[in-house]
Write an enzyme that holds these catalytic residues in place. Structure first.
Site, PDB file in Angstrom:
ATOM      1  N   TYR A 172       0.836  -1.213   0.000  1.00 37.34           N
ATOM      2  CA  TYR A 172       0.000   0.000   0.000  1.00 37.34           C
ATOM      3  C   TYR A 172       0.865   1.255   0.000  1.00 37.34           C
ATOM      4  O   TYR A 172       0.715   2.132   0.844  1.00 37.34           O
ATOM      5  CB  TYR A 172      -0.953  -0.012   1.204  1.00 37.34           C
ATOM      6  N   TYR A 177     -11.857  -8.653   6.470  1.00 38.88           N
ATOM      7  CA  TYR A 177     -10.712  -8.572   5.558  1.00 38.88           C
ATOM      8  C   TYR A 177     -10.402  -9.989   5.076  1.00 38.88           C
ATOM      9  O   TYR A 177     -10.240 -10.901   5.896  1.00 38.88           O
ATOM     10  CB  TYR A 177      -9.472  -7.983   6.239  1.00 38.88           C
ATOM     11  N   ASP A 189     -12.602 -17.897   7.620  1.00 40.65           N
ATOM     12  CA  ASP A 189     -11.259 -17.428   7.287  1.00 40.65           C
ATOM     13  C   ASP A 189     -10.490 -17.244   8.592  1.00 40.65           C
ATOM     14  O   ASP A 189     -10.667 -16.247   9.288  1.00 40.65           O
ATOM     15  CB  ASP A 189     -11.376 -16.105   6.505  1.00 40.65           C
ATOM     16  N   LYS A 242      -0.722 -17.610   7.205  1.00 37.46           N
ATOM     17  CA  LYS A 242       0.081 -16.869   8.185  1.00 37.46           C
ATOM     18  C   LYS A 242       0.889 -17.771   9.132  1.00 37.46           C
ATOM     19  O   LYS A 242       1.925 -18.275   8.736  1.00 37.46           O
ATOM     20  CB  LYS A 242      -0.792 -15.855   8.891  1.00 37.46           C
TER      21      LYS A 242
END
Ligand code: PLP
Length: 427
Positions: free
Chosen positions: A15, A143, A248, A277
Site C-alpha cells: 500500500y 478482511y 477465514d 500466516k
C-alpha cells in the site's frame, strides 16, 4: 544510505506510493521477538510480522526443517506428483482440525486460499444442481485478502472497493455483528445481528453459494472482536438456506485468541476453512483451504468433476516441510495459554489509556491488544518513534494494535504497552 535511496526508487512496499515512498527500516536479522536493524538498533516485533511469527522469528526446528528439505528437494510440480512433506503435513493438520474438515488444498498465500474456498463453494453448488448459486455473502468489517474476489469481500469502506470502481464485483453484505466479545449475548435476532442475515437469505438465498467470515476476530478490516454465539446462529441459517459456511482463520488460527482456533470459542464447524500466516510459523508464504468430504464429493459430481485450481507452486515441499515442523512446535507446548497470559497483561497495562481524550476504545482478546483512536495516527512520526523505543508497531488509520509473538516475556510486553500508551497520548 545508498541501499535505502536505491530501494526508494525501485521497490514497492505494501500500500505504498513510488512517487512518495514512506520511510522504511532496514532489517538485517530477525530472531526470537527481535528485529535487528542494519544501523545497529533493534526492535521487538510487536506485530509478529503481520500475525505470522507466532512463535517468534526463526525457530530453530523450523529453520532446520527448511534446510534439510532444501538439500533433498526444494520443489516439484504437484500435478501428477506427490511427496512425503505434503503427506506428513496433511496427517498432522487433519489430526488437529475438527472432525470432518479433512480435504486439503495447498496454495501459496492467504488471498489465494480465499479464492480457492470461493471456487470450492461455487463449484459444489453448481454440481449439486444450483447453477444460480454463484454469489457470496459476508459481514461488513471483514478482511479476506487483496486479490480480486477476496478484495470484493473486504469491508466496503476500510477495504479497497472505491479505488477500483466497478472492477470490484458486487457482493452481499450484512452489518458487522453488533454484539462484541465481552457483551452478554442477546437472543433477539434484531439485537444480535442475525435478523439481517435472515432477511438477506430470505431475499437472495437462492443466489448465494456461501457466506464467508472471520470467526470472532475481524482483523485488518477493523480489529473488532464480536460475540462467538453469532457464529452458531449463522451456521443454523446457512444450513436452513443451503448456503455453505466459510471460515477465514488465516490471521487467528493457532492460538492467537487464546483458543487453538477462533471457531473453538463457538464450537462451530464450517464447511470450508482457510488457514495461512502462522501455518508455517511465519517462515514461508503458504496457505491451506480445507473442506469437508461433503463439499469435496459434491464437486466430484460436477462437470468437470474436478476442482479447477492448480497453482504452479502448489504444495511446495519446502513450505510443507516447514509447516509440518511448525505443527510439531504447535503441539509441543500450550501456546494458547501463552496467548492468554499475554492478553491478561495487555488488558491490565493498556487500561489506563481509557482516560486519554485521544482514545475511543480499548479491546483485548488473547494476544491481541487494540487501542482505537479518535483520529488517524501520524504514521511517519509513529514509524520513527518505534525505532527510538525499540518496539515495532504498524498502526493503520485510527487503529494502534499489537499481537506479539507468544514467547514475549512480561518485561517485553510492558515495553510494548508503554510504547502504545505513549503513541496514544500523542507524539
Ligand atoms: C492476511 C489475511 C488474508 C490474506 O492473506 P495473504 O497471505 O496476505 O494473501 C486473508 N484473510 C485474513 C483474515 C487475513 O488476515
Amino acid at each position: 544510505m545508498e541501499a535505502l535511496s536505491f530501494e526508494r526508487q525501485h521497490i514497492w512496499h505494501p500500500y505504498s506510493a513510488m512517487s512518495a515512498p514512506s520511510p522504511v527500516h532496514l532489517v538485517d536479522k530477525a530472531e526470537g521477538i527481535w528485529l535487528h536493524l542494519e544501523n545497529g538498533g533493534k526492535m521487538i516485533d510487536a506485530m509478529s510480522s503481520w500475525w505470522c511469527a507466532a512463535y517468534g522469528h526463526a525457530p530453530e526446528t523450523l529453520v532446520a526443517a527448511l534446510k534439510s528439505q532444501a538439500d533433498r528437494m526444494p520443489h516439484v510440480m504437484f500435478g501428477g506428483l506427490t511427496h512425503q512433506p505434503a503427506i506428513t503435513l496433511t496427517r498432522k493438520l487433519v489430526a488437529l482440525l475438527p472432525h470432518g474438515l479433512d480435504r486439503v488444498f495447498y496454495s501459496d498465500s492467504g488471498s489465494v486460499a480465499v479464492e480457492v474456498a470461493v471456487k470450492m463453494a461455487v463449484q459444489a453448488q453448481i454440481a449439486a444442481g444450483h447453477p444460480a448459486r454463484t454469489q457470496i455473502a459476508t459481514a461488513r468489517g471483514g478482511y479476506h485478502g487483496d486479490t480480486w474476489k477476496a478484495m470484493s469481500l473486504c469491508d466496503p469502506e476500510t477495504g479497497m472497493h472505491s479505488h477500483f470502481g466497478r472492477a470490484v464485483s458486487a457482493q452481499h453484505f450484512v452489518p458487522t455483528p453488533p454484539l462484541v466479545f465481552d457483551d452478554e449475548w442477546l437472543d433477539e435476532p434484531k439485537q444480535n445481528g442475525l435478523a439481517e442475515v435472515e432477511a438477506l437469505f430470505a431475499r437472495h438465498g437462492a443466489d448465494i453459494a456461501a457466506f464467508i467470515i472471520e470467526p470472532v476476530v475481524q482483523g485488518a478490516g477493523g480489529m473488532r472482536f464480536y460475540h462467538p454465539a453469532y457464529l452458531r446462529g449463522l451456521r443454523a441459517l446457512c444450513d436452513h438456506h443451503g448456503i455453505l459456511l466459510i471460515f477465514d482463520e488465516i490471521a487467528t488460527g493457532f492460538g492467537r485468541t487464546g483458543a487453538a482456533f477462533t471457531m473453538d470459542h463457538a464450537s462451530v464447524r464450517p464447511d470450508i476453512l482457510c488457514l495461512g500466516k502462522a501455518l508455517t510459523g511465519g517462515i514461508m508464504s503458504f496457505a491451506a483451504t480445507i473442506a469437508t468430504a461433503d463439499v469435496a464429493e459434491r464437486i466430484g459430481q460436477g462437470n468437470p468433476a474436478a476442482l479447477m485450481h492448480g497453482p504452479t507452486f502448489m504444495a511446495n515441499p519446502l513450505a510443507c516441510a516447514v509447516a509440518g515442523a511448525a505443527l510439531d512446535l504447535w503441539r509441543s507446548r500450550d501456546w494458547s495459554a501463552e496467548a492468554r497470559r499475554i492478553g491478561v497483561q495487555l488488558r491490565a497495562e493498556l487500561a489506563s489509556a481509557a482516560t486519554y481524550p485521544t482514545v475511543a476504545d480499548i479491546r483485548v482478546l488473547g494476544a491481541i491488544g487494540v487501542i482505537e483512536m479518535k483520529d488517524p495516527l501520524p504514521m511517519d512520526r509513529v514509524h520513527a518513534f518505534c525505532a527510538s523505543e525499540g518496539v515495532w508497531l504498524r498502526p493503520f488509520g485510527r487503529l494502534l494494535y499489537a499481537m506479539p509473538p507468544f514467547i514475549t516475556q512480561p518485561e517485553d510486553v510492558s515495553r510494548i504497552t508503554a510504547a502504545m500508551l505513549a503513541i496514544a497520548r500523542g507524539l
